[in-house]
Structures are given as C-alpha cells and as structure tokens.
Design a protein around this motif. Structure first.
Motif, PDB file in Angstrom:
ATOM      1  N   UNK A 108       0.830  -1.217   0.000  1.00 10.62           N
ATOM      2  CA  UNK A 108       0.000   0.000   0.000  1.00 10.62           C
ATOM      3  C   UNK A 108       0.858   1.257   0.000  1.00 10.62           C
ATOM      4  N   UNK A 109       1.707   1.403   1.040  1.00 10.48           N
ATOM      5  CA  UNK A 109       2.510   2.632   1.151  1.00 10.48           C
ATOM      6  C   UNK A 109       3.947   2.451   0.661  1.00 10.48           C
ATOM      7  N   UNK A 110       4.308   1.214   0.269  1.00 14.36           N
ATOM      8  CA  UNK A 110       5.625   0.862  -0.287  1.00 14.36           C
ATOM      9  C   UNK A 110       6.753   0.954   0.739  1.00 14.36           C
ATOM     10  N   UNK A 111       6.414   1.039   2.019  1.00 15.16           N
ATOM     11  CA  UNK A 111       7.433   1.121   3.063  1.00 15.16           C
ATOM     12  C   UNK A 111       8.241  -0.179   3.111  1.00 15.16           C
ATOM     13  N   UNK A 112       9.592  -0.084   3.105  1.00 16.66           N
ATOM     14  CA  UNK A 112      10.422  -1.297   3.185  1.00 16.66           C
ATOM     15  C   UNK A 112      10.832  -1.581   4.637  1.00 16.66           C
ATOM     16  N   UNK A 113      10.957  -2.845   4.974  1.00 13.67           N
ATOM     17  CA  UNK A 113      11.390  -3.220   6.321  1.00 13.67           C
ATOM     18  C   UNK A 113      12.150  -4.533   6.270  1.00 13.67           C
ATOM     19  N   UNK A 114      13.236  -4.606   7.013  1.00 10.73           N
ATOM     20  CA  UNK A 114      14.008  -5.843   7.084  1.00 10.73           C
ATOM     21  C   UNK A 114      13.588  -6.731   8.251  1.00 10.73           C
ATOM     22  N   UNK A 115      12.831  -6.170   9.197  1.00  9.29           N
ATOM     23  CA  UNK A 115      12.513  -6.959  10.390  1.00  9.29           C
ATOM     24  C   UNK A 115      11.024  -6.976  10.748  1.00  9.29           C
ATOM     25  N   UNK A 116      10.147  -6.640   9.804  1.00 10.81           N
ATOM     26  CA  UNK A 116       8.710  -6.628  10.105  1.00 10.81           C
ATOM     27  C   UNK A 116       8.197  -8.015  10.482  1.00 10.81           C
ATOM     28  N   UNK A 117       8.914  -9.068  10.084  1.00 14.18           N
ATOM     29  CA  UNK A 117       8.499 -10.436  10.415  1.00 14.18           C
ATOM     30  C   UNK A 117       8.588 -10.726  11.909  1.00 14.18           C
ATOM     31  N   UNK A 118       9.367  -9.948  12.639  1.00 13.95           N
ATOM     32  CA  UNK A 118       9.530 -10.207  14.075  1.00 13.95           C
ATOM     33  C   UNK A 118       8.209  -9.986  14.810  1.00 13.95           C
ATOM     34  N   UNK A 119       7.530  -8.870  14.522  1.00 15.60           N
ATOM     35  CA  UNK A 119       6.243  -8.612  15.154  1.00 15.60           C
ATOM     36  C   UNK A 119       5.203  -9.633  14.704  1.00 15.60           C
ATOM     37  N   UNK A 120       5.238 -10.022  13.432  1.00 15.19           N
ATOM     38  CA  UNK A 120       4.299 -11.034  12.941  1.00 15.19           C
ATOM     39  C   UNK A 120       4.494 -12.360  13.679  1.00 15.19           C
ATOM     40  N   UNK A 121       5.743 -12.714  13.954  1.00 21.61           N
ATOM     41  CA  UNK A 121       6.033 -13.938  14.693  1.00 21.61           C
ATOM     42  C   UNK A 121       5.523 -13.834  16.122  1.00 21.61           C
ATOM     43  N   UNK A 122       5.698 -12.661  16.703  1.00 21.21           N
ATOM     44  CA  UNK A 122       5.182 -12.414  18.054  1.00 21.21           C
ATOM     45  C   UNK A 122       3.668 -12.567  18.066  1.00 21.21           C
ATOM     46  N   UNK A 123       2.988 -12.029  17.060  1.00 18.73           N
ATOM     47  CA  UNK A 123       1.535 -12.167  16.945  1.00 18.73           C
ATOM     48  C   UNK A 123       1.138 -13.639  16.830  1.00 18.73           C
ATOM     49  N   UNK A 124       1.902 -14.383  16.053  1.00 17.71           N
ATOM     50  CA  UNK A 124       1.610 -15.803  15.850  1.00 17.71           C
ATOM     51  C   UNK A 124       1.641 -16.558  17.172  1.00 17.71           C
ATOM     52  N   UNK A 125       2.658 -16.317  17.975  1.00 19.19           N
ATOM     53  CA  UNK A 125       2.749 -16.972  19.275  1.00 19.19           C
ATOM     54  C   UNK A 125       1.616 -16.526  20.201  1.00 19.19           C
ATOM     55  N   UNK A 126       1.300 -15.238  20.195  1.00 15.22           N
ATOM     56  CA  UNK A 126       0.247 -14.726  21.076  1.00 15.22           C
ATOM     57  C   UNK A 126      -1.116 -15.308  20.733  1.00 15.22           C
ATOM     58  N   UNK A 127      -1.364 -15.549  19.460  1.00 12.65           N
ATOM     59  CA  UNK A 127      -2.686 -16.006  19.033  1.00 12.65           C
ATOM     60  C   UNK A 127      -2.820 -17.529  18.979  1.00 12.65           C
ATOM     61  N   UNK A 128      -1.709 -18.223  18.695  1.00 11.67           N
ATOM     62  CA  UNK A 128      -1.826 -19.660  18.439  1.00 11.67           C
ATOM     63  C   UNK A 128      -1.028 -20.545  19.390  1.00 11.67           C
ATOM     64  N   UNK A 129      -0.412 -19.971  20.398  1.00 15.07           N
ATOM     65  CA  UNK A 129       0.200 -20.815  21.410  1.00 15.07           C
ATOM     66  C   UNK A 129       1.706 -20.789  21.438  1.00 15.07           C
ATOM     67  N   UNK A 130       2.286 -21.623  22.298  1.00 20.25           N
ATOM     68  CA  UNK A 130       3.714 -21.515  22.618  1.00 20.25           C
ATOM     69  C   UNK A 130       4.666 -22.140  21.613  1.00 20.25           C
ATOM     70  N   UNK A 131       4.145 -22.878  20.621  1.00 23.26           N
ATOM     71  CA  UNK A 131       5.035 -23.536  19.666  1.00 23.26           C
ATOM     72  C   UNK A 131       4.603 -23.233  18.237  1.00 23.26           C
ATOM     73  N   UNK A 132       5.554 -23.323  17.323  1.00 20.38           N
ATOM     74  CA  UNK A 132       5.258 -23.130  15.905  1.00 20.38           C
ATOM     75  C   UNK A 132       6.222 -23.983  15.081  1.00 20.38           C
TER      76      UNK A 132
END
Length: 320
Positions: free
Chosen positions: A254-278
């Motif tokens: 959408x805004x074309x913003x680049x990020x090298x570490x945006x996956x870190x927050x997504x991983x944190x969200x994954x653990x918060x929503x789906x439990x302690x393991x992935x």
C-alpha cells in the motif's frame, strides 16, 4: 530501582495482536475492541504510576511491574510490587474516568454521566495479593516482611467518593499525587531492618525467576476460527496487511514502506494467538512465505529456542 520494568501486560499484547488482525465483520469485533480499550486505559494508568515511582526511585527500593507468581494452584498478579529491607508495598493502579464510589456495602462503582457500573473491588484484590505474597515468601523460606498495600487512582480528574466508614478503605485509596507522601510515611514508620541487602538481592532474583506470565487463548475464549484472522506481515508504518516478501526485506503493497525486520512482530503475533510452539509450515502460512528455506532462515535469525531437527523441528516462544 526497577528490577522488572514497565511493559504492556501479556493480555494487552494478545488483544493488540488480535485486534490488528481481526476481520471487521467478525461478530466479536466490538467485544474485543471494548476489552482492548479498557486494558489499554489500565496500562496508561500504570505508566502514570511508573512515572511517579521513577521520580522517587532510590537505591533501596526494588520495584517490579506486572509480577505474576504462583502459590500452589493459585496465581496472583500485582500491578506493582515495591520491596525494601523493611517492608513490601503492593500497588494497585486504577485509571477510571468520572467518579469512583466505595459504598458502605463494600462495592466499587464507577459513575460516568448517567451510567453506573460495578467492578471488582481493588481493596479486596490488594488484600488477596497481600495474603498470597505472605504465603509465597513463607513457601520460599524468606523472612516475613510487613506487606502494605495501596490503591492509586492515576487519572487526576477522577473524583473519589467514600461511603464506607472503614479506615482500612479510606486510608488505602489515594490519588497518584499522594503516592510519594505515602511512601515517605511508610519509610518513617518502618525503621527496623528486617532483611539484609544480600537477602533482598536473592529475593529479587527469585521473584524474576518465578515470574510466570499467563498467556491467554483468545482464539478459544472468543470462539474464533482462522477465517476471522488476517494473515501476513503487517506494515509497521501504515498497518496494512500483508507485506510482500522480497529478497532480504519486506515491502508494503500500500505505502511501499520497506522493512528488514517486520516479520519479528508477525512472529510475536503468531505466538500470542496460536500458542507456545510453531513449526515451519504454520510460520510460512501465517507470514505468507512460500519458501521452506527462507522460513527456516528467518526462524533461526530470531534465535528462538527449539527442539528437533529438519521437518520435526518445533520453535518455542520466549517465555519472559
């Protein structure tokens, strides 16, 4: 000094992750938004208390925020715990707008305009935490410290009304501006040293070690399915979903913003929503990654604890 600094409580973090990814048409959207707003208001109140504590922070104060401990099957969570060699102080922070009323029946009522709502009595909460902390100290063979408690109302515009004649209630509910004086009073009336510095440091280390954050299962609690959740890496600038996975970085569609570490927050969200393991597959699906190798590289880069090898490898969320 702050031994356990202020940070958003786990439930608020989980609600933030859920709210940012919940489809707006979900029948649970308003309920989840409402709880998130209330929890956020509570955290803002805790930030105000933390600010005051930092203005009076002295070396002989050991301060812990959002400390969660267990006594047998019981779990108790304190907004703030302040330790000295002479006493311990439990601080319950409340951030209500309008008028708060402690009536003569022991009820705690918030009045805002024409609306009146009852809430759990913070005095009773603090007394419960006081009893649990006494048992916890005895269980771990530490000297019995006098354990005081106080309820701090952090919003300056809030009116505090007391119908309850019990001085135990009247003397334990204070506006935030009176917290420094309350601490000064405790210091002046607690001259006897009951614990030496070495024991106090040992106790502080054990409190951190035994801190057991409670992770909610919001998906189950609100009866949600994967159809209610938006997958993908969220743009840290405009919050759009999903970002595009490119070589070495992420790019917002959408805004074309680049990020090298945006996956870190997504991983944190994954653990918060789906439990302690992935596992790698779940990680790829949630972050919209097609390559097994890329997913493995990203998981390794975050230094997550894991067990197993190759396809059987399971990654664990950091618990503290």
């Amino acid at each position: 000094m702050f031994i356990k600094p202020l940070q958003p409580p786990i439930r608020l973090q989980a609600l933030n992750a859920l709210h940012s990814r919940l489809v707006k048409t979900s029948p649970k959207y308003e309920e989840i938004s409402g709880e998130r707003a209330r929890r956020l208001a509570g955290f803002i109140g805790e930030k105000k208390v933390e600010y005051i504590l930092r203005t009076i922070d002295e070396d002989h104060y050991f301060i812990f925020h959002d400390l969660c401990l267990k006594v047998g099957d019981l779990t108790f969570q304190m907004d703030f715990l302040l330790l000295t060699s002479r006493f311990a102080l439990i601080i319950e922070a409340k951030n209500f707008a309008g008028t708060i009323l402690f009536d003569d029946q022991g009820q705690f009522i918030r009045i805002l305009g024409e609306q009146q709502d009852g809430y759990a009595n913070p005095i009773a909460q603090a007394q419960y935490h006081q009893r649990c902390l006494r048992k916890w100290l005895a269980l771990h063979h530490f000297p019995a410290l006098p354990i005081e408690y106080v309820v701090i109302v952090s919003k300056p515009s809030t009116i505090i009304r007391m119908e309850n004649p019990d001085p135990e209630v009247r003397n334990r509910v204070l506006p935030a501006t009176k917290l420094p004086n309350y601490l000064f009073h405790l210091d002046q009336h607690s001259k006897k040293e009951l614990s030496d510095p070495k024991t106090l440091r040992k106790l502080s280390k054990l409190l951190i070690k035994k801190h057991s954050p409670q992770y909610p299962n919001l998906m189950k609690e609100f009866n949600l399915t994967e159809q209610d959740i938006l997958f993908g890496v969220q743009c840290p600038k405009c919050t759009s979903l999903p970002m595009i996975s490119l070589k070495g970085y992420w790019k917002c569609s959408v805004c074309l913003f680049p990020s090298r570490d945006a996956h870190i927050q997504a991983t944190h969200d994954l653990f918060l929503l789906y439990g302690p393991t992935v596992k790698n597959k779940q990680f790829r699906e949630f972050l919209h990654i097609s390559s097994i190798q890329k997913a493995r590289k990203l998981l390794r880069s975050m230094n997550l604890p894991y067990s197993g090898d190759k396809r059987g490898r399971v990654y664990f969320r950091p618990e503290k």
